[in-house]
Design a protein around this motif. Structure first.
Motif: not given
Length: 371
Positions: A71-75, A77-82, A60-69
């Motif tokens: 979502f924030v860049k292309y979608l 912030w709500q997708w972080i939770f969805l 979780a803590p390792a892949i979260a930054p790239i997935i969160g990045g």
């Protein structure tokens, strides 16, 4: 449902309430899943099962930054939770299908006072640590809250050791193989929680890389976690737990401290390599700890020991980010920003000295019952 509430929150207050519910629900999942495993696994099979147990906490803590990045860049912030919604639904279906219904009902009284004391003490510590990240002006208040939380732990210890039916029994701490995970293992969890965050922020703040690019490098911590997995059992069975833990902890310490030497001009393969090596060390260390910690605890007592272990592990993970944030903030008063982060990496490496010393003084056959 709480993740959906986070994404759809019409105001910051509603978001906070949803996040509180999400944290409450999440805190029930990890110890429950581990308890299901512990109650059905003999000591000599704990090594094999520990490999599966460690993965979620490391991934979780390792892949979260790239997935969160992403979502924030292309979608948005709500997708972080969805993203949690389909994962949660899948977990529910798997649970219904695979987890047997527990027909046993406990006759023990719930230790509400012990629960309340632990909630207050951990709340003071975590809130104090969070407030400390807001700046030096808040440090006196933060320090007072942390001090109150630590003093409250003494009250908790007295209560649990004297009440007839405690929330959990602390006598498991008398077993050295269990105790070292609650002490030295806590230092490791501080690093596990802090390093991906620190590296991500460092690459964005000092190197001025995007969240997505920073995430690409942090994900190598996850690749290291996975990459070492096929070899962990072979390593541990070949050189035993003590040597495996020492190698793993030294690896974490050196690779983490070495990240202080990277620069924007450093070859990307070196940054990725250090993150990968750190991930390998973290994965091997946590596999050893998880296999050994309950190996000498009787199955009927693992429920109580698991509760104690989960409380400490959760606090350590939560404190990791706050701790390194405060350290970097304090250092920034005396050093330039880039040096503050660099010393932060060295600090995380130094944290490993305590568990290294603790493991070094253990007998050579330490953890033999879990092989």
């Amino acid at each position: 449902m709480s993740s959906l509430g986070d994404a759809l929150a019409p105001s910051f207050a509603v978001l906070l309430v949803s996040r509180f519910i999400q944290g409450f629900a999440g805190s029930l999942m990890t110890p429950t899943a581990r308890l299901i495993m512990l109650e059905r696994t003999p000591s000599n099979q704990l090594l094999r099962m520990a490999n599966y147990l460690v993965w979620p906490a490391l991934i979780a803590p390792a892949i979260a930054p790239i997935i969160g990045g992403f979502f924030v860049k292309y979608l948005t912030w709500q997708w972080i939770f969805l993203i949690n919604v389909p994962i949660g639904l899948l977990a529910i279906l798997i649970g219904i299908k695979l987890v047997e219904k527990d027909s046993k009902k406990s006759k023990d009284k719930f230790d509400f006072l012990g629960f309340l004391e632990i909630a207050i003490s951990s709340g003071f510590i975590l809130i104090g640590a969070e407030i400390a990240t807001y700046g030096r002006h808040f440090w006196p208040v933060a320090g007072l809250l942390v001090l109150l939380g630590l003093l409250m732990i003494l009250v908790v210890g007295y209560h649990l050791s004297h009440v007839a039916e405690p929330l959990f029994d602390i006598k498991a701490l008398k077993v050295s193989s269990f105790r070292i995970y609650q002490t030295g293992g806590t230092f490791l969890w501080l690093s596990v929680g802090a390093l991906p965050y620190l590296l991500t922020v460092y690459l964005q703040t000092v190197f001025h890389w995007s969240a997505l690019v920073a995430g690409y490098y942090v994900i190598f911590v996850f690749i290291g976690n996975i990459g070492i997995k096929p070899f962990t059992n072979v390593i541990i069975r070949s050189i035993k737990y003590k040597a495996s833990l020492l190698i793993a902890l030294f690896t974490v310490a050196i690779s983490t401290a070495a990240l202080a030497m990277i620069r924007p001009t450093t070859f990307g393969v070196i940054i990725a390599g250090l993150a990968f090596i750190s991930g390998c060390g973290r994965s091997l260390a946590l596999t050893c700890y998880n296999a050994v910690t309950f190996s000498e605890i009787p199955i009927e007592e693992r429920n109580s020991a698991n509760t104690l272990s989960s409380v400490l592990q959760t606090m350590a993970q939560g404190l990791g980010v706050s701790l390194i944030t405060v350290v970097v903030s304090a250092l920034s008063s005396f050093f330039p920003e880039n040096q503050s982060y660099e010393i932060g990496f060295v600090f995380l490496g130094i944290l490993m000295l305590y568990p290294i010393i603790e493991v070094a003084i253990q007998p050579k056959n330490f953890g033999s019952s879990a092989l």
